[in-house]
Design an enzyme around this catalytic site. Structure first.
Site, PDB file in Angstrom:
ATOM      1  N   GLU A 148       0.832  -1.215   0.000  1.00 26.78           N
ATOM      2  CA  GLU A 148       0.000   0.000   0.000  1.00 26.78           C
ATOM      3  C   GLU A 148       0.861   1.258   0.000  1.00 26.78           C
ATOM      4  OE1 GLU A 148      -0.311   1.772   3.413  1.00 26.78           O
ATOM      5  OE2 GLU A 148       1.341   0.416   3.729  1.00 26.78           O
ATOM      6  N   GLN A 208      -0.738   1.726  17.141  1.00 25.86           N
ATOM      7  CA  GLN A 208      -0.469   0.535  16.316  1.00 25.86           C
ATOM      8  C   GLN A 208       1.024   0.209  16.297  1.00 25.86           C
ATOM      9  OE1 GLN A 208      -1.176   0.510  11.899  1.00 25.86           O
ATOM     10  NE2 GLN A 208      -3.092  -0.411  12.551  1.00 25.86           N
ATOM     11  N   ASP A 254      -4.936  -6.985   8.707  1.00 22.73           N
ATOM     12  CA  ASP A 254      -3.573  -6.425   8.652  1.00 22.73           C
ATOM     13  C   ASP A 254      -3.054  -6.109  10.058  1.00 22.73           C
ATOM     14  OD1 ASP A 254      -3.594  -3.406   9.198  1.00 22.73           O
ATOM     15  OD2 ASP A 254      -5.043  -3.419   7.566  1.00 22.73           O
ATOM     16  N   HIS A 265      -2.534  -3.598   2.476  1.00 22.08           N
ATOM     17  CA  HIS A 265      -2.037  -3.384   3.845  1.00 22.08           C
ATOM     18  C   HIS A 265      -1.522  -4.694   4.440  1.00 22.08           C
ATOM     19  CE1 HIS A 265      -4.104   0.531   3.800  1.00 22.08           C
ATOM     20  NE2 HIS A 265      -3.255   0.841   4.744  1.00 22.08           N
TER      21      HIS A 265
HETATM   22  P1  AMP Z   1      -2.160   3.422   6.459  1.00 24.34           P
HETATM   23  O1  AMP Z   1      -3.148   3.572   5.322  1.00 24.34           O
HETATM   24  O2  AMP Z   1      -0.903   2.785   6.030  1.00 24.34           O
HETATM   25  O3  AMP Z   1      -1.977   4.663   7.250  1.00 24.34           O
HETATM   26  O4  AMP Z   1      -2.832   2.340   7.496  1.00 24.34           O
HETATM   27  C1  AMP Z   1      -4.140   2.464   7.964  1.00 24.34           C
HETATM   28  C2  AMP Z   1      -4.409   1.482   9.091  1.00 24.34           C
HETATM   29  O5  AMP Z   1      -5.691   1.807   9.660  1.00 24.34           O
HETATM   30  C3  AMP Z   1      -4.513   0.010   8.700  1.00 24.34           C
HETATM   31  O6  AMP Z   1      -4.047  -0.793   9.760  1.00 24.34           O
HETATM   32  C4  AMP Z   1      -6.015  -0.213   8.539  1.00 24.34           C
HETATM   33  O7  AMP Z   1      -6.418  -1.559   8.801  1.00 24.34           O
HETATM   34  C5  AMP Z   1      -6.570   0.697   9.620  1.00 24.34           C
HETATM   35  N1  AMP Z   1      -7.933   1.206   9.304  1.00 24.34           N
HETATM   36  C6  AMP Z   1      -8.266   2.125   8.349  1.00 24.34           C
HETATM   37  N2  AMP Z   1      -9.602   2.347   8.360  1.00 24.34           N
HETATM   38  C7  AMP Z   1     -10.114   1.567   9.357  1.00 24.34           C
HETATM   39  C8  AMP Z   1     -11.437   1.355   9.849  1.00 24.34           C
HETATM   40  N3  AMP Z   1     -12.491   2.001   9.342  1.00 24.34           N
HETATM   41  N4  AMP Z   1     -11.608   0.463  10.856  1.00 24.34           N
HETATM   42  C9  AMP Z   1     -10.542  -0.189  11.381  1.00 24.34           C
HETATM   43  N5  AMP Z   1      -9.275  -0.025  10.962  1.00 24.34           N
HETATM   44  C10 AMP Z   1      -9.054   0.840   9.953  1.00 24.34           C
END
Ligand code: AMP
Length: 362
Positions: A7, A97, A291, A314
């Protein structure tokens, strides 16, 4: 570590820092968030780096905003108390995280307070962390305590989250593969600095949509924080999270956030439709949790298997980072129509191994 993999966003940065702090292996990241606009570190990522720097007593180069290259050299995972501020509405849950896996192997209990956004687009809502991620981590032996002191919404943020975790000897593997039945739907709807009718309207519409599919949402908490309440957010905001509990095991989570010009009913519809979509996939792990569990599966002492609604970039990024630090430990099996099974031969990571591992190409 190539930040452009999968990603190509913040995930590679967060997972790399966590594994570097855990293993003691320094990490050199290139192409950080090059697939995002604007690329490079934003305030939220910088807070994550600062957080990991303090937790692991690391030295770091390349920390300026917009930086696409970073060198991170950890020393010692001490634990203790940390207070962090994303400065804006930067996501507190994404900072967490990065921190949580490292907190699990710190020398002592870690208690962290993070100020920023708690319910942001493109990040786990704090409610998801409490109701979906934390129960899943508990199955792996990690009892994370998460307290939401105050919500933070874009643009002013200012939300406050506290998280505490005692160190563990090892992480237990997890098996989440079967979806036999959905037992109950519950959730939470919240608003701050908005008219009181918003929350019941989101809930009513979500219930109507669920009923069309013969589902009752038994228990949806409603939280309205008005001005004057210590829980009132600095900027107005609202949203709803629904969870579906699966037999024999698992919790699915879907959410929707309010925004200017989107009706409360639309927010309710989105979340209900989102949950119905997840239920239709008949997998006990939603793609977000998928993820988020990868790093814990890599650390676990034994084989973990999860079945997810589909593979996402992801997940691929997380697997890439874990396999760079350890070795090839993941196997993916995809089914026609989307669902996939992710199996991991966990490394049985323990604190004794800190410093004895070096990153190597997969
Ligand atoms: P990044 O796009 O690399 O900043 O990562 C985004 C993180 O947020 C990933 O671990 C996704 O699984 C998590 N994430 C994004 N939207 C949601 C959501 N609506 N509910 C739960 N986790 C989310």
């Amino acid at each position: 570590m190539d930040g452009a993999y999968g990603e190509g966003g913040g995930q590679i940065l967060r997972m790399s820092l966590a594994l570097s702090a855990l293993t003691g292996a320094p990490v050199h990241l290139r192409n950080i968030r090059v697939k995002r606009s604007p690329p490079g570190l934003r305030a939220q990522h910088r807070t994550a780096v600062e957080a990991m720097t303090r937790l692991s007593d690391a030295s770091v180069k390349g920390l300026e905003l917009g930086s696409t290259e970073l060198e991170f050299t950890p020393r010692q995972l001490k634990g203790g108390r940390l207070a962090l501020d994303t400065g804006t509405a930067g996501s507190t849950t994404l900072v967490l995280q990065s921190l949580l896996p490292a907190m699990a192997f710190s020398e002592k209990r870690t208690e962290v307070q993070i100020t920023g956004g708690t319910n942001n687009p493109l990040a786990p809502p704090i409610d998801y962390v409490q109701r979906v991620l934390a129960p899943s981590l508990a199955k792996m032996g990690l009892q994370v305590k998460i307290d939401l002191v105050r919500r933070g919404f874009y643009p002013r943020g200012g939300g406050v989250v506290r998280a505490a975790l005692d160190p563990v000897e090892t992480v237990q593997p997890i098996q989440l593969t079967r979806f036999e039945e959905l037992t109950c739907v519950s959730g939470i709807a919240y608003s701050s600095r908005l008219p009181k009718h918003i929350v019941p309207r989101m809930v009513r519409r979500a219930r109507e949509i669920l009923r069309l599919a013969d589902l009752e949402a038994d228990d949806i908490d409603m939280e309205v924080a008005d001005q004057g309440s210590p829980r009132c957010a600095l900027s107005p905001g609202c949203g709803i999270l629904l969870t579906g509990t699966i037999i024999p095991e698992g919790v699915l989570g879907a959410d929707s956030l309010g925004e200017l010009g989107k009706s409360a009913e639309r927010v309710g519809e989105e979340v209900a439709e989102g949950l119905l979509r997840l239920i239709g996939q008949k997998a006990p792990v939603d793609t977000y949790l998928g993820d988020q569990l990868i790093i814990y599966m890599a650390l676990a002492d034994g084989r973990s298997t999860i079945r997810v609604g589909g593979l996402t970039p992801h997940m691929e990024s997380c697997i890439y980072v874990c396999e760079r630090f350890f070795r090839r430990i993941f196997t993916l099996t995809t089914e026609r129509g989307g669902p996939a099974t992710i199996t991991c031969e966990g490394t049985g990571f323990s604190v004794e191994e800190r410093g004895s591992r070096r990153s190597r190409p997969p």
